[in-house]
Design a protein around this motif. Structure first.
Motif, PDB file in Angstrom:
ATOM      1  N   UNK A  65       0.791  -1.075  -0.294  1.00 40.22           N
ATOM      2  CA  UNK A  65      -0.102  -0.027   0.034  1.00 40.22           C
ATOM      3  C   UNK A  65       0.790   1.326  -0.089  1.00 40.22           C
ATOM      4  N   UNK A  66       0.491   2.134  -0.884  1.00 41.22           N
ATOM      5  CA  UNK A  66       1.303   3.410  -0.767  1.00 41.22           C
ATOM      6  C   UNK A  66       0.731   4.340   0.246  1.00 41.22           C
ATOM      7  N   UNK A  67       1.628   4.997   0.756  1.00 38.10           N
ATOM      8  CA  UNK A  67       0.971   5.844   1.772  1.00 38.10           C
ATOM      9  C   UNK A  67       1.021   7.274   1.358  1.00 38.10           C
ATOM     10  N   UNK A  68       0.008   7.981   1.642  1.00 38.55           N
ATOM     11  CA  UNK A  68      -0.146   9.230   1.044  1.00 38.55           C
ATOM     12  C   UNK A  68       0.858  10.313   1.657  1.00 38.55           C
ATOM     13  N   UNK A  69       1.462  11.243   0.749  1.00 35.48           N
ATOM     14  CA  UNK A  69       2.561  11.906   1.272  1.00 35.48           C
ATOM     15  C   UNK A  69       2.401  12.899   2.534  1.00 35.48           C
ATOM     16  N   UNK A  70       1.088  13.336   2.292  1.00 33.33           N
ATOM     17  CA  UNK A  70       0.709  14.228   3.526  1.00 33.33           C
ATOM     18  C   UNK A  70       0.543  13.486   4.654  1.00 33.33           C
ATOM     19  N   UNK A  71       0.087  12.351   4.730  1.00 32.13           N
ATOM     20  CA  UNK A  71      -0.099  11.410   5.853  1.00 32.13           C
ATOM     21  C   UNK A  71       1.358  11.193   6.509  1.00 32.13           C
ATOM     22  N   UNK A  72       2.214  10.750   5.517  1.00 31.20           N
ATOM     23  CA  UNK A  72       3.648  10.386   5.968  1.00 31.20           C
ATOM     24  C   UNK A  72       4.374  11.727   6.663  1.00 31.20           C
ATOM     25  N   UNK A  73       4.213  12.737   6.065  1.00 31.88           N
ATOM     26  CA  UNK A  73       4.585  14.318   6.534  1.00 31.88           C
ATOM     27  C   UNK A  73       4.144  14.292   8.212  1.00 31.88           C
ATOM     28  N   UNK A  74       2.679  14.111   8.153  1.00 29.56           N
ATOM     29  CA  UNK A  74       2.209  14.404   9.723  1.00 29.56           C
ATOM     30  C   UNK A  74       2.799  13.374  10.666  1.00 29.56           C
ATOM     31  N   UNK A  75       2.962  12.190  10.353  1.00 20.04           N
ATOM     32  CA  UNK A  75       3.227  10.957  11.227  1.00 20.04           C
ATOM     33  C   UNK A  75       4.950  11.416  11.448  1.00 20.04           C
ATOM     34  N   UNK A  76       5.680  11.927  10.378  1.00 18.95           N
ATOM     35  CA  UNK A  76       7.097  12.042  10.855  1.00 18.95           C
ATOM     36  C   UNK A  76       7.297  13.014  11.515  1.00 18.95           C
ATOM     37  N   UNK A  77       6.218  14.243  11.370  1.00 21.36           N
ATOM     38  CA  UNK A  77       6.490  15.379  12.085  1.00 21.36           C
ATOM     39  C   UNK A  77       6.041  15.068  13.540  1.00 21.36           C
ATOM     40  N   UNK A  78       4.879  14.416  13.712  1.00 24.81           N
ATOM     41  CA  UNK A  78       4.848  13.929  15.275  1.00 24.81           C
ATOM     42  C   UNK A  78       5.787  13.153  15.761  1.00 24.81           C
TER      43      UNK A  78
END
Length: 98
Positions: A65-78
């Motif tokens: 499954x591809x992870x949406x870039x905005x979700x990945x950015x939010x998770x990494x930021x958190x």
């Protein structure tokens, strides 16, 4: 978990940073310390093997499954906020639970 034996690198340090080791996200010198620890500490080696197996299973089952870039950015930021010791804003936690 600890085997109760003294080690150059404490079991708690190894277990606290196990995922960094598994994900190759630590300096080579730290990786070497962990590898030495695993050679002399069977409980930590067992935990490492278990976590490695779980990681492989998740990758096999969910790795397509591809992870949406905005979700990945939010998770990494958190993750960065948590690692730096900053509090996660309450509204972000509430939004994530909805």
């Amino acid at each position: 978990m600890s085997c109760g034996e003294p080690h150059e690198t404490d079991c708690s340090e190894v277990l606290d940073h196990l995922y960094e080791f598994l994900d190759h996200e630590m300096p080579d010198s730290d990786c070497t310390k962990f590898e030495v620890h695993f050679e002399e500490c069977s409980p930590c080696l067992e935990k490492y093997g278990l976590e490695q197996a779980v990681k492989k299973l998740v990758k096999r089952c969910c790795g397509q499954d591809d992870v949406p870039a905005d979700l990945r950015a939010k998770v990494m930021g958190r993750i960065d906020l948590i690692r730096s010791g900053q509090a996660v804003p309450e509204q972000d936690v509430a939004t994530a639970q909805e």
